[in-house]
Motif scaffolding. Structure first.
Motif, PDB file in Angstrom:
ATOM      1  N   LEU A  12       0.826  -1.208   0.000  1.00 37.44           N
ATOM      2  CA  LEU A  12       0.000   0.000   0.000  1.00 37.44           C
ATOM      3  C   LEU A  12       0.860   1.256   0.000  1.00 37.44           C
ATOM      4  CD1 LEU A  12      -2.755  -1.065   2.571  1.00 37.44           C
ATOM      5  CD2 LEU A  12      -2.953  -0.958   0.080  1.00 37.44           C
ATOM      6  N   SER A  13       1.969   1.198   0.726  1.00 36.01           N
ATOM      7  CA  SER A  13       2.874   2.338   0.757  1.00 36.01           C
ATOM      8  C   SER A  13       3.534   2.562  -0.597  1.00 36.01           C
ATOM      9  CB  SER A  13       3.947   2.113   1.821  1.00 36.01           C
ATOM     10  OG  SER A  13       4.963   3.079   1.750  1.00 36.01           O
ATOM     11  N   LEU A  14       3.955   1.472  -1.238  1.00 39.01           N
ATOM     12  CA  LEU A  14       4.669   1.572  -2.508  1.00 39.01           C
ATOM     13  C   LEU A  14       3.748   1.988  -3.648  1.00 39.01           C
ATOM     14  CD1 LEU A  14       7.488   1.036  -3.800  1.00 39.01           C
ATOM     15  CD2 LEU A  14       6.679  -1.277  -4.299  1.00 39.01           C
ATOM     16  N   ILE A  15       2.544   1.422  -3.694  1.00 44.34           N
ATOM     17  CA  ILE A  15       1.635   1.664  -4.819  1.00 44.34           C
ATOM     18  C   ILE A  15       0.804   2.925  -4.621  1.00 44.34           C
ATOM     19  CG2 ILE A  15      -0.256   0.709  -6.194  1.00 44.34           C
ATOM     20  CD1 ILE A  15       2.460  -0.729  -6.492  1.00 44.34           C
ATOM     21  N   PHE A  16       0.261   3.108  -3.407  1.00 43.68           N
ATOM     22  CA  PHE A  16      -0.674   4.207  -3.172  1.00 43.68           C
ATOM     23  C   PHE A  16      -0.057   5.381  -2.412  1.00 43.68           C
ATOM     24  CE2 PHE A  16      -3.311   0.354  -3.488  1.00 43.68           C
ATOM     25  CZ  PHE A  16      -4.087   0.712  -4.588  1.00 43.68           C
ATOM     26  N   ARG A  17       1.225   5.252  -2.018  1.00 44.98           N
ATOM     27  CA  ARG A  17       1.926   6.332  -1.315  1.00 44.98           C
ATOM     28  C   ARG A  17       1.225   6.733  -0.010  1.00 44.98           C
ATOM     29  NH1 ARG A  17       4.747   4.842  -4.943  1.00 44.98           N
ATOM     30  NH2 ARG A  17       6.002   6.122  -6.345  1.00 44.98           N
ATOM     31  N   HIS A  18       0.684   5.758   0.704  1.00 46.99           N
ATOM     32  CA  HIS A  18       0.041   6.050   1.979  1.00 46.99           C
ATOM     33  C   HIS A  18       1.107   6.154   3.063  1.00 46.99           C
ATOM     34  CE1 HIS A  18      -4.018   5.944   0.660  1.00 46.99           C
ATOM     35  NE2 HIS A  18      -4.032   4.655   0.375  1.00 46.99           N
ATOM     36  N   ALA A  19       1.243   7.326   3.640  1.00 47.19           N
ATOM     37  CA  ALA A  19       2.257   7.535   4.675  1.00 47.19           C
ATOM     38  C   ALA A  19       1.978   6.683   5.904  1.00 47.19           C
ATOM     39  CB  ALA A  19       2.312   9.011   5.053  1.00 47.19           C
ATOM     40  N   LEU A  20       0.703   6.512   6.233  1.00 46.33           N
ATOM     41  CA  LEU A  20       0.372   5.718   7.413  1.00 46.33           C
ATOM     42  C   LEU A  20       0.670   4.237   7.184  1.00 46.33           C
ATOM     43  CD1 LEU A  20      -0.651   5.947  10.263  1.00 46.33           C
ATOM     44  CD2 LEU A  20      -2.986   5.731   9.410  1.00 46.33           C
ATOM     45  N   ALA A  21       0.478   3.777   5.959  1.00 41.86           N
ATOM     46  CA  ALA A  21       0.832   2.391   5.634  1.00 41.86           C
ATOM     47  C   ALA A  21       2.335   2.193   5.757  1.00 41.86           C
ATOM     48  CB  ALA A  21       0.361   2.039   4.226  1.00 41.86           C
ATOM     49  N   ASP A  22       3.105   3.187   5.348  1.00 40.23           N
ATOM     50  CA  ASP A  22       4.559   3.110   5.495  1.00 40.23           C
ATOM     51  C   ASP A  22       4.946   3.069   6.970  1.00 40.23           C
ATOM     52  OD1 ASP A  22       7.355   3.329   4.586  1.00 40.23           O
ATOM     53  OD2 ASP A  22       7.241   5.299   5.524  1.00 40.23           O
ATOM     54  N   ALA A  23       4.284   3.896   7.781  1.00 39.31           N
ATOM     55  CA  ALA A  23       4.542   3.882   9.223  1.00 39.31           C
ATOM     56  C   ALA A  23       4.185   2.525   9.822  1.00 39.31           C
ATOM     57  CB  ALA A  23       3.751   4.992   9.911  1.00 39.31           C
ATOM     58  N   ALA A  24       3.092   1.924   9.330  1.00 40.53           N
ATOM     59  CA  ALA A  24       2.673   0.611   9.824  1.00 40.53           C
ATOM     60  C   ALA A  24       3.704  -0.454   9.485  1.00 40.53           C
ATOM     61  CB  ALA A  24       1.312   0.246   9.244  1.00 40.53           C
ATOM     62  N   ALA A  25       4.245  -0.400   8.274  1.00 42.26           N
ATOM     63  CA  ALA A  25       5.274  -1.364   7.882  1.00 42.26           C
ATOM     64  C   ALA A  25       6.524  -1.198   8.739  1.00 42.26           C
ATOM     65  CB  ALA A  25       5.610  -1.179   6.404  1.00 42.26           C
TER      66      ALA A  25
END
Length: 242
Positions: free
Chosen positions: A79-92
């Motif tokens: 989700l972070s890579l495809i949709f650029r969701h900052a919160l998804a990146d934080a979750a990862a």
């Protein structure tokens, strides 16, 4: 609008949800953990494993949860890579150290079980080796993020590593079937139903849910911390520019 869950695209909703969910999951984890350990350490000795069977109630849920955490890491990375969701990146980013910790617990308790059962703390068994690889992937993810100063590049590189590393999950799952191994096959999640006696099965399942709740609580807390950290860094940058 993307199809991603609202809590992965709306930090305010996530913060409101996690404020009460994190302590709730923590209480569930403590309650079920105490219950599961009490049941587990009062089961009768196994006819083959003797008292060593009690290690199962700590080891097996750790093995389950370390794989589940990697699934969460991979999905959040996608989700972070495809949709650029900052919160998804934080979750990862928040999931990786937890995954490494639970994988380490699985390896250590597996070694403690292996010594009396196999006569050695470690053998280069297909299942053990693939779980060790999982642990190294977690460490590589953490190290990669820490080694790059550019947060955007670190996020993308780590996300790619996480997605490539997901190849190891089916290897762990089916290693017992694909290769000769000392490790026993599945006895709980089987198409024809569990083969484990109920006296052992119920404490194991309770501990599995306890581990899941513990991860949920810790993950939410770590994501919240990452959100606050990034907000503070963004505020500091605005102040420096203004």
């Amino acid at each position: 609008m993307s199809w991603a869950p609202a809590f992965l695209s709306n930090p305010e909703r996530f913060m409101a949800f996690s404020r009460w969910a994190a302590p709730l999951f923590g209480l569930i984890a403590v309650g079920l953990g105490v219950w599961g350990l009490w049941l587990g350490f009062n089961v009768p000795d196994d006819y083959q494993q003797g008292q060593t069977v009690r290690i199962m109630f700590i080891h097996v849920p750790a093995a389950w949860i370390c794989m589940f955490i990697y699934v969460c890491l991979a999905v959040a990375s996608f989700l972070s890579l495809i949709f650029r969701h900052a919160l998804a990146d934080a979750a990862a980013q928040a999931a990786a150290p937890l995954g490494a910790a639970f994988t380490f617990l699985a390896l250590v308790t597996g070694a403690l079980w292996g010594r009396p059962m196999w006569g050695a703390y470690w053998v280069w068994d297909a299942r053990l080796t693939s779980v060790l690889v999982l642990f190294l992937i977690y460490l590589a993810y953490i190290a990669l993020r820490a080694s790059l100063d550019d947060e955007t590049k670190a996020s993308r590189a780590a996300a790619i590593l996480a997605l490539v590393g997901a190849i190891n999950l089916p290897i762990i799952k089916y290693s017992v079937e694909w290769w000769n191994t000392l490790h026993q096959g599945a006895s709980v999640f089987r198409a024809d139903g569990p083969t484990l006696a109920p006296v052992f099965l119920w404490p194991l399942l309770i501990m599995g849910v306890a581990y899941l709740a513990a991860f949920g609580s810790l993950w939410l807390v770590r994501i919240r911390g990452e959100v606050w950290k990034r907000r503070a860094e963004a505020a500091a940058m605005r102040t420096a520019r203004g």
